[in-house]
Design a protein around this motif. Structure first.
Motif, mmCIF file in Angstrom:
data_model
loop_
_atom_site.group_PDB
_atom_site.id
_atom_site.type_symbol
_atom_site.label_atom_id
_atom_site.label_comp_id
_atom_site.label_asym_id
_atom_site.label_seq_id
_atom_site.Cartn_x
_atom_site.Cartn_y
_atom_site.Cartn_z
ATOM 1 N N ARG A 1 96.055 -37.870 36.591
ATOM 2 C CA ARG A 1 94.642 -38.074 36.241
ATOM 3 C C ARG A 1 94.225 -37.143 35.106
ATOM 4 N NH1 ARG A 1 89.441 -36.386 37.413
ATOM 5 N NH2 ARG A 1 87.929 -38.097 37.660
ATOM 6 N N GLN A 2 94.636 -35.873 35.193
ATOM 7 C CA GLN A 2 94.298 -34.926 34.124
ATOM 8 C C GLN A 2 94.903 -35.366 32.796
ATOM 9 O OE1 GLN A 2 95.846 -31.274 35.735
ATOM 10 N NE2 GLN A 2 93.919 -30.718 36.734
ATOM 11 N N TRP A 3 96.138 -35.824 32.834
ATOM 12 C CA TRP A 3 96.789 -36.246 31.596
ATOM 13 C C TRP A 3 96.080 -37.454 30.998
ATOM 14 C CZ3 TRP A 3 99.338 -40.813 30.226
ATOM 15 C CH2 TRP A 3 100.013 -40.768 28.992
ATOM 16 N N LEU A 4 95.744 -38.440 31.827
ATOM 17 C CA LEU A 4 95.077 -39.638 31.320
ATOM 18 C C LEU A 4 93.732 -39.311 30.694
ATOM 19 C CD1 LEU A 4 95.823 -42.262 34.102
ATOM 20 C CD2 LEU A 4 96.347 -42.533 31.681
ATOM 21 N N LEU A 5 92.931 -38.513 31.383
ATOM 22 C CA LEU A 5 91.604 -38.205 30.864
ATOM 23 C C LEU A 5 91.685 -37.283 29.649
ATOM 24 C CD1 LEU A 5 89.586 -37.753 34.188
ATOM 25 C CD2 LEU A 5 89.719 -39.743 32.693
ATOM 26 N N GLY A 6 92.650 -36.369 29.655
ATOM 27 C CA GLY A 6 92.782 -35.476 28.521
ATOM 28 C C GLY A 6 93.304 -36.158 27.270
ATOM 29 N N GLU A 7 94.171 -37.172 27.457
ATOM 30 C CA GLU A 7 94.782 -37.862 26.323
ATOM 31 C C GLU A 7 94.156 -39.233 26.060
ATOM 32 O OE1 GLU A 7 97.167 -36.266 24.559
ATOM 33 O OE2 GLU A 7 96.819 -34.591 25.930
ATOM 34 N N ARG A 8 93.051 -39.534 26.704
ATOM 35 C CA ARG A 8 92.464 -40.876 26.617
ATOM 36 C C ARG A 8 92.196 -41.291 25.177
ATOM 37 N NH1 ARG A 8 86.557 -41.128 28.953
ATOM 38 N NH2 ARG A 8 86.496 -39.447 27.405
ATOM 39 N N ASP A 9 91.533 -40.452 24.419
ATOM 40 C CA ASP A 9 91.218 -40.803 23.034
ATOM 41 C C ASP A 9 92.482 -41.021 22.215
ATOM 42 O OD1 ASP A 9 88.559 -40.690 23.603
ATOM 43 O OD2 ASP A 9 88.218 -38.729 22.701
ATOM 44 N N LEU A 10 93.498 -40.180 22.442
ATOM 45 C CA LEU A 10 94.733 -40.311 21.685
ATOM 46 C C LEU A 10 95.474 -41.585 22.069
ATOM 47 C CD1 LEU A 10 96.026 -36.624 21.746
ATOM 48 C CD2 LEU A 10 94.579 -37.757 20.068
ATOM 49 N N LEU A 11 95.459 -41.937 23.352
ATOM 50 C CA LEU A 11 96.125 -43.162 23.796
ATOM 51 C C LEU A 11 95.461 -44.394 23.181
ATOM 52 C CD1 LEU A 11 96.620 -42.192 27.543
ATOM 53 C CD2 LEU A 11 98.452 -42.627 25.909
ATOM 54 N N ILE A 12 94.144 -44.431 23.226
ATOM 55 C CA ILE A 12 93.432 -45.574 22.654
ATOM 56 C C ILE A 12 93.613 -45.600 21.143
ATOM 57 C CG2 ILE A 12 91.154 -46.616 22.337
ATOM 58 C CD1 ILE A 12 90.373 -45.494 25.064
ATOM 59 N N GLY A 13 93.606 -44.423 20.528
ATOM 60 C CA GLY A 13 93.839 -44.372 19.087
ATOM 61 C C GLY A 13 95.218 -44.862 18.705
ATOM 62 N N ALA A 14 96.228 -44.537 19.518
ATOM 63 C CA ALA A 14 97.594 -44.976 19.222
ATOM 64 C C ALA A 14 97.704 -46.492 19.262
ATOM 65 C CB ALA A 14 98.566 -44.346 20.217
ATOM 66 N N VAL A 15 97.119 -47.101 20.278
ATOM 67 C CA VAL A 15 97.229 -48.557 20.376
ATOM 68 C C VAL A 15 96.377 -49.244 19.316
ATOM 69 C CG1 VAL A 15 95.379 -48.949 22.064
ATOM 70 C CG2 VAL A 15 97.357 -50.431 22.062
ATOM 71 N N ALA A 16 95.247 -48.653 18.965
ATOM 72 C CA ALA A 16 94.415 -49.237 17.907
ATOM 73 C C ALA A 16 95.129 -49.186 16.565
ATOM 74 C CB ALA A 16 93.065 -48.507 17.832
ATOM 75 N N ASP A 17 95.802 -48.066 16.266
ATOM 76 C CA ASP A 17 96.551 -47.966 15.015
ATOM 77 C C ASP A 17 97.673 -48.995 14.967
ATOM 78 O OD1 ASP A 17 94.945 -45.902 14.208
ATOM 79 O OD2 ASP A 17 96.340 -44.309 14.773
ATOM 80 N N ALA A 18 98.386 -49.136 16.080
ATOM 81 C CA ALA A 18 99.511 -50.076 16.110
ATOM 82 C C ALA A 18 99.042 -51.509 15.928
ATOM 83 C CB ALA A 18 100.274 -49.924 17.431
ATOM 84 N N ILE A 19 97.984 -51.884 16.614
ATOM 85 C CA ILE A 19 97.487 -53.256 16.492
ATOM 86 C C ILE A 19 96.880 -53.474 15.116
ATOM 87 C CG2 ILE A 19 95.721 -54.844 17.369
ATOM 88 C CD1 ILE A 19 96.343 -53.802 20.159
ATOM 89 N N GLY A 20 96.279 -52.433 14.554
ATOM 90 C CA GLY A 20 95.743 -52.563 13.205
ATOM 91 C C GLY A 20 96.820 -52.856 12.185
ATOM 92 N N GLN A 21 98.020 -52.274 12.355
ATOM 93 C CA GLN A 21 99.108 -52.542 11.425
ATOM 94 C C GLN A 21 99.796 -53.868 11.715
ATOM 95 O OE1 GLN A 21 101.643 -49.268 10.214
ATOM 96 N NE2 GLN A 21 100.326 -47.809 11.276
ATOM 97 N N GLY A 22 99.770 -54.312 12.972
ATOM 98 C CA GLY A 22 100.189 -55.675 13.285
ATOM 99 C C GLY A 22 101.676 -55.930 13.351
ATOM 100 N N ASP A 23 102.516 -54.884 13.292
ATOM 101 C CA ASP A 23 103.956 -55.124 13.312
ATOM 102 C C ASP A 23 104.625 -54.726 14.616
ATOM 103 O OD1 ASP A 23 103.423 -52.481 12.927
ATOM 104 O OD2 ASP A 23 104.948 -52.145 11.395
#
Length: 715
Positions: free
Chosen positions: A508-530
């Motif tokens: 739980r601590q890891w998820l909440l602490g890294e939440r922004d980074l996790l969402i940012g990682a998937v947003a960057d990947a989908i933005g590039q589309g590959d």
């Protein structure tokens, strides 16, 4: 190497440890020297009485001037005066991208502990002062004494929607350029350190007697660095890494690097690739100074003179003091008393400030010269790691993400990260909840490193590194889900020991602490589309796991469902697109955004029809009907409920049929069509009787009895 810590007086913040939110601030440098005059100017400005709105202090300085370190230092010294807490947000990404005010407001609301359940989700209104999140933040700050540290503000359009009409709060903003558009603010402008402070910083960073035994060389090196804390740190890291390098020789190397970059047709140092430099440099909290005043090295060129004139006209700039003699002590920054602000925000903020471009770091800046020298001496493994970290979400990494990016064991990644931080090429962030060390690529170096990565790494290697990172995050997220919900089934194969999440609390601590980074990682990947496959798995894992923490923000779930929709539409998967739109509609409806939810439901209906999926069609029709009902349009609500009812009846879904019959009855009641309403209620009771649903029969029977009672009373 043992480093001493040089501090200023504790001041009014001596008991600041008890103020909530101080742990949110960047860690700041272990060594802090100079800046006594700037700290005094900030304290004097903060102490002046304010009326009508929160006072705003602006700390302006070029990339590498130490503005974030100074802001953190000041915040700690005055935090005790703001017992309701300290809030922190970065308003620029490491690549210089502008962060929307609404997104910042939501994060600040979470830090404040305010209830965001009723705040409409993104897309309700245009981003700006009228955005519901910004309005909610200003309302939540009313009546409180809170210190807001807003780092790397790009323009006034980001800042002014966050300013509350609460004089008890204080806003401290750092910026690389002028914040034109907000009235009654006078920035404190940072130049370089004075000569004694620069020499002391070098001595403390290098340790030993190399600096004290060569004061002339130290003065030459400080002058070559322009007395910029970031450049001084990079050169100190170079000296620590090369015990045979004389201080005087280091100064000559840097002077040559800056001179070569200034020559006509110069490529601009490492990674310049022969192109003009257009890069942002948001300052991060690794620079340090010691009590003293600012100096700046002489600027003799016509271009520098014109820039200085422009800064004087604007009242702020990135290079105060240009034109002074080397080592000359700059006058103490003066903050003039602001005029009494008007209570009407329209009177003290110019409407619709234009977004500003990132402030570039020139090719001939000593900071770039120092970086060029530092990078050139890196071992291959460290150079590769440094370039790869530009692929990390928000350029922030620990041993879990760094080892995935370069494909090495976790202990090796941890050692490489520490070595890069020792060379002053990474900043140390506050550790994770489990104590894992975390680092960040300084924003001022990010564009150069991206250019180096594009030049030195093959595209296939870069794509493989990104894929490894996404798959590592998928495994970590699924491991967290297995710990938080053991009944959901077995998790993935366990990760190696240093990477493993040990318990449900750790997950739980890891998820909440890294939440922004996790969402940012998937947003960057989908933005590039590959890498849609890996990105899609990470989105799915996050949507399953974040709600298990009990602290999933609706705005985060909304963003994740939007990403699912993007991938589904890109790959022409209408059924998945329809499901994503339904989830978006549900989130908007739960937040009270009925008009926006209706649009999502209608779009979901179109996708469901193209997929020939009756269940999704019925679900979309029912959702849209609920929106019409909430908006007071009983006629359309009855129509859409009726269409959903027809589909459910054709599918043989009796439970949904009973529910929709009751909804149709309620819509008829709102239209004062009492006979039709009673008929639908009775039909719903008949279906519930066949199903044996006693609880449903009781609820519908009560509604029917109330209808009959009101009709008999002449309603």
């Amino acid at each position: 190497m043992a480093r001493t810590t040089v501090t200023t007086e504790a001041g009014p913040g001596a008991s600041a440890e008890r103020v909530p939110g101080l742990d949110r601030l960047p860690a700041g440098p272990a060594l802090f020297v100079g800046r006594r005059a700037e700290l005094a100017a900030l304290r004097a400005a903060a102490a002046r009485p304010a009326e009508g709105r929160s006072p705003v202090l602006v700390l302006a300085g070029r990339p590498g001037s130490g503005r974030t370190a100074l802001a953190v230092r000041f915040a700690v010294t005055v935090a005790a005066q703001y017992p309701d807490g300290v809030l922190f947000a970065r308003l620029s990404a490491s690549d210089g991208a502008r962060v929307a005010p609404a997104r910042v407001a939501r994060r600040l609301l979470e830090q404040l502990g305010a209830d965001t359940a009723g705040v409409p989700l993104p897309g309700t209104v245009e981003d700006g002062r009228d955005d519901p999140a910004c309005v909610a933040l200003r309302r939540a700050l009313t009546g409180r004494r809170v210190l807001l540290l807003l780092d790397d503000v790009r323009d006034a359009g980001q800042l002014w929607p966050l300013l509350a009409d609460e004089p008890g709060c204080l806003v401290l903003a750092t910026t690389a350029g002028p914040l034109t558009g907000i009235e009654d603010i006078d920035p404190v402008i940072l130049g370089g350190l004075d000569r004694p402070a620069a020499a002391e910083l070098l001595g403390d960073l290098v340790s030993g007697t190399r600096i004290s035994c060569d004061p002339v060389g130290a003065a030459d090196l400080a002058e070559a660095c322009g007395s910029q804390p970031a450049a001084l740190r990079l050169m100190a890291g170079r000296l620590r890494g090369n015990a045979k390098l004389a201080v005087t020789e280091a100064a000559k190397e840097l002077a040559r690097a800056v001179s070569e970059a200034s020559a006509p047709g110069a490529g601009g140092g490492a990674g310049a690739a022969g192109k003009p430099v257009e890069e942002a440099g948001p300052e991060k909290p690794e620079t340090a100074e010691k009590p003293g005043t600012a100096t700046a090295k002489p600027e003799k060129s016509a271009k520098a003179a014109k820039q200085a004139q422009a800064r004087r006209r604007k009242g702020t700039g990135a290079g105060a003091g240009a034109g002074e003699e080397p080592g000359a002590t700059a006058p103490a920054p003066v903050v003039t008393p602001p005029a009494e602000p008007a209570r009407d925000p329209a009177a003290w903020v110019r409407p619709d400030p234009e977004p500003a471009e990132p402030v570039p770091v020139p090719d001939n800046d000593p900071l770039i010269g120092a970086f060029t020298l530092a990078y050139a001496t890196l071992p291959a493994a460290q150079a590769r790691m440094l370039r790869a970290l530009t692929l990390a979400p928000a350029q922030c990494a620990d041993l879990r993400t760094a080892s995935a990016l370069v494909g090495c064991p976790a202990p090796e990644a941890a050692g490489t990260l520490a070595a890069l931080a020792e060379r002053e090429l990474l900043t140390e962030e506050p550790p994770a909840a489990d104590g894992t060390a975390r680092y960040r690529v300084p924003g001022r170096l990010h564009p150069r490193l991206v250019r180096l990565r594009e030049r030195e790494d093959r595209p296939a290697e870069i794509e493989l590194a990104r894929a490894r990172l996404l798959e590592r995050l998928v495994r970590l997220t699924e491991s967290a889900r297995a710990l938080l919900d053991p009944a959901a089934g077995p998790g993935p194969d366990p990760l190696p020991g240093p990477l493993r999440l040990a318990s449900a609390a750790h997950a739980r601590q890891w998820l909440l602490g890294e939440r922004d980074l996790l969402i940012g990682a998937v947003a960057d990947a989908i933005g590039q589309g590959d890498l849609d496959g890996s990105a899609g798995r990470l989105v799915t894992a996050l949507l399953r796991t974040l709600p298990l923490t009990g602290a999933a923000a609706p705005a985060d779930l909304f963003q994740l469902h939007e990403l699912v929709l993007t991938v589904a539409e890109r790959h022409r998967r209408p059924r998945r697109a329809s499901a994503a739109l339904l989830n978006l509609g549900d989130l908007q409806a739960a937040a009270g955004g009925w008009a926006q939810a209706s649009g999502h439901y209608r779009a979901a209906l179109e996708h469901a029809r193209s997929a020939d999926d009756e269940a999704l069609c019925a679900r979309a029709l029912e959702g849209a009907a609920g929106c019409h009902r909430a908006l007071g349009d009983a006629v359309r609500a009855a129509d859409w409920y009726g269409r959903a009812l027809g589909l459910r009846q054709s599918m043989g879904d009796q439970a949904a049929e009973a529910r929709l019959l009751a909804r149709v009855a309620e819509a008829h009641t709102a239209q004062r069509r009492f006979e039709e309403a009673e008929r639908e209620y009775r039909a719903s009771l008949a279906v519930l009787r066949r199903l044996g649903d006693e609880h449903g029969r009781e609820a519908v029977g009560t509604a029917l009895a109330e209808l009959r009672e009101r009709v008999s009373a002449g309603w």
